[in-house]
Design an enzyme around this catalytic site. Structure first.
Site, PDB file in Angstrom:
ATOM      1  N   ASN A   2       0.871  -1.182   0.000  1.00  0.00           N
ATOM      2  CA  ASN A   2       0.000   0.000   0.000  1.00  0.00           C
ATOM      3  C   ASN A   2       0.907   1.232   0.000  1.00  0.00           C
ATOM      4  O   ASN A   2       1.535   1.541   1.004  1.00  0.00           O
ATOM      5  CB  ASN A   2      -0.884  -0.041   1.262  1.00  0.00           C
ATOM      6  CG  ASN A   2      -1.678   1.239   1.443  1.00  0.00           C
ATOM      7  OD1 ASN A   2      -1.803   2.052   0.524  1.00  0.00           O
ATOM      8  ND2 ASN A   2      -2.232   1.423   2.637  1.00  0.00           N
ATOM      9  N   GLU A  25      -6.879   4.083   7.865  1.00  0.00           N
ATOM     10  CA  GLU A  25      -6.714   5.534   7.641  1.00  0.00           C
ATOM     11  C   GLU A  25      -7.967   6.124   7.002  1.00  0.00           C
ATOM     12  O   GLU A  25      -8.321   7.273   7.275  1.00  0.00           O
ATOM     13  CB  GLU A  25      -5.445   5.788   6.802  1.00  0.00           C
ATOM     14  CG  GLU A  25      -4.195   5.542   7.636  1.00  0.00           C
ATOM     15  CD  GLU A  25      -2.970   5.101   6.862  1.00  0.00           C
ATOM     16  OE1 GLU A  25      -2.942   5.247   5.630  1.00  0.00           O
ATOM     17  OE2 GLU A  25      -2.030   4.585   7.502  1.00  0.00           O
ATOM     18  N   GLU A  58      -5.265  -5.540  10.373  1.00  0.00           N
ATOM     19  CA  GLU A  58      -4.277  -4.493  10.604  1.00  0.00           C
ATOM     20  C   GLU A  58      -4.588  -3.778  11.923  1.00  0.00           C
ATOM     21  O   GLU A  58      -5.400  -2.835  11.937  1.00  0.00           O
ATOM     22  CB  GLU A  58      -4.310  -3.478   9.471  1.00  0.00           C
ATOM     23  CG  GLU A  58      -4.018  -4.070   8.119  1.00  0.00           C
ATOM     24  CD  GLU A  58      -3.454  -3.032   7.172  1.00  0.00           C
ATOM     25  OE1 GLU A  58      -2.306  -3.195   6.755  1.00  0.00           O
ATOM     26  OE2 GLU A  58      -4.141  -2.037   6.891  1.00  0.00           O
ATOM     27  N   SER A 107       3.510  -2.498  10.258  1.00  0.00           N
ATOM     28  CA  SER A 107       4.970  -2.464  10.427  1.00  0.00           C
ATOM     29  C   SER A 107       5.650  -3.790  10.061  1.00  0.00           C
ATOM     30  O   SER A 107       6.587  -4.216  10.722  1.00  0.00           O
ATOM     31  CB  SER A 107       5.334  -2.036  11.857  1.00  0.00           C
ATOM     32  OG  SER A 107       4.839  -0.731  12.107  1.00  0.00           O
TER      33      SER A 107
HETATM   34  C1  PEP Z   1      -0.668  -0.194   5.844  1.00  0.00           C
HETATM   35  O1  PEP Z   1      -0.643   0.901   5.342  1.00  0.00           O
HETATM   36  O2  PEP Z   1      -1.610  -0.940   5.570  1.00  0.00           O
HETATM   37  C2  PEP Z   1       0.423  -0.600   6.732  1.00  0.00           C
HETATM   38  C3  PEP Z   1       0.339  -1.778   7.303  1.00  0.00           C
HETATM   39  O3  PEP Z   1       1.451   0.273   6.915  1.00  0.00           O
HETATM   40  P1  PEP Z   1       2.881  -0.038   7.616  1.00  0.00           P
HETATM   41  O4  PEP Z   1       3.409  -1.309   7.003  1.00  0.00           O
HETATM   42  O5  PEP Z   1       3.737   1.156   7.295  1.00  0.00           O
HETATM   43  O6  PEP Z   1       2.641  -0.188   9.074  1.00  0.00           O
END
Ligand code: PEP
Length: 252
Positions: free
Chosen positions: A9, A97, A167, A213
């Site tokens: 993403n 988000e 997530e 992350s």
């Molecule tokens: C995301 O945007 O779905 C995400 C998991 O971001 P990150 O890997 O930066 O935590």
């Protein structure tokens, strides 16, 4: 056997030249990963440019959101039909988000998922609890509400077009990953919910990705767990070498 998925993403990053540079560097690094569904999700304005580079490769194109109407007086929106036209096969829906900053609700997520499925897109359906919800032991309640809300009215025959991305909001972009045990526990819960809403076969077939992350250093532990079928990745998808390392770890 569920095919692993590694999806990047790109959020609000990469101009067209930067996006083209990234996928051009990525393709040779992941060309051997034949057993992984590889997905990149750039901003709308570069979808077409990226599609031209990845055409014929093993990398699939996703958008980061879509609206539920096919066309009409909906200024600023984009429809599943338009995403298909730009070369997308996938779309992310319900990212935290969007839920946090843009008023996305379980109801709008549900409408979007239905419209995307009807158009033939594969949906990366995002769910996950906030830190406050985890600390007040509401994680499973939140996941249940989001799963039921997002999948209401979607028949089992359409589930092949749905990939769930768990997530935890507290792990996104924070550098704080859920432990392998925490992630596995949530994934097993999600699979159990799919089983009770649909069937054992639906639960067995559903890919459930972890996001938050994910990096080359922590992917192996996560993906080795029984109910973790890959990752939705933000930060580490913005560089070809780190994203390729995730794809190649999933290929193993
Ligand atoms: C995301 O945007 O779905 C995400 C998991 O971001 P990150 O890997 O930066 O935590």
């Amino acid at each position: 056997m569920r095919k692993p998925v590694i999806a990047g993403n790109w959020k609000l990053f990469k101009t067209s030249s930067e996006a083209v540079e990234l996928v051009t560097a990525l393709l040779p690094l992941v060309s051997g990963a034949t057993n992984v569904e590889i997905v990149v999700a750039p901003v709308f304005t570069v979808l077409d440019r990226v599609q031209r580079v990845i055409s014929g490769s093993n990398v699939n194109l996703s958008a980061q959101d879509c609206y539920w109407e096919a066309e009409g007086a909906f200024t600023g929106e984009i429809s599943p039909k338009m995403l298909l036209d730009a070369g997308c096969s996938h779309v992310i829906i319900g990212h935290s988000e969007r839920r946090q900053f843009f008023g996305e609700t379980d109801e709008t997520v549900n409408k979007k998922i239905k419209a995307a499925i009807a158009s033939g897109l594969v949906v990366l359906f995002c769910i996950g609890e906030t830190l406050a919800e985890r600390e007040s032991e509401k994680t499973f309640d939140v996941l249940k509400r989001q799963i039921i809300g997002g999948l209401t009215g979607i028949p089992e025959s359409d589930l092949a077009q749905v990939i769930v991305a768990y997530e935890p909001v507290w792990a996104i972009g924070t550098g704080r990953t859920a432990s392998d045990d925490q992630a596995q526990e949530a994934h097993a819960y999600i699979r159990g919910e799919i089983r009770s809403l649909y069937s054992a076969a639906a639960a067995e077939g559903m890919r459930v990705l972890y996001g938050g992350s994910v990096k080359p250093e922590n992917i192996a532990g996560l993906i080795s767990r029984q109910d973790i079928d890959g990752a939705l990745v933000g930060g580490a998808s913005l560089k070809a070498d780190s994203f390729a390392a995730l794809v190649n770890a999933a290929q193993k």
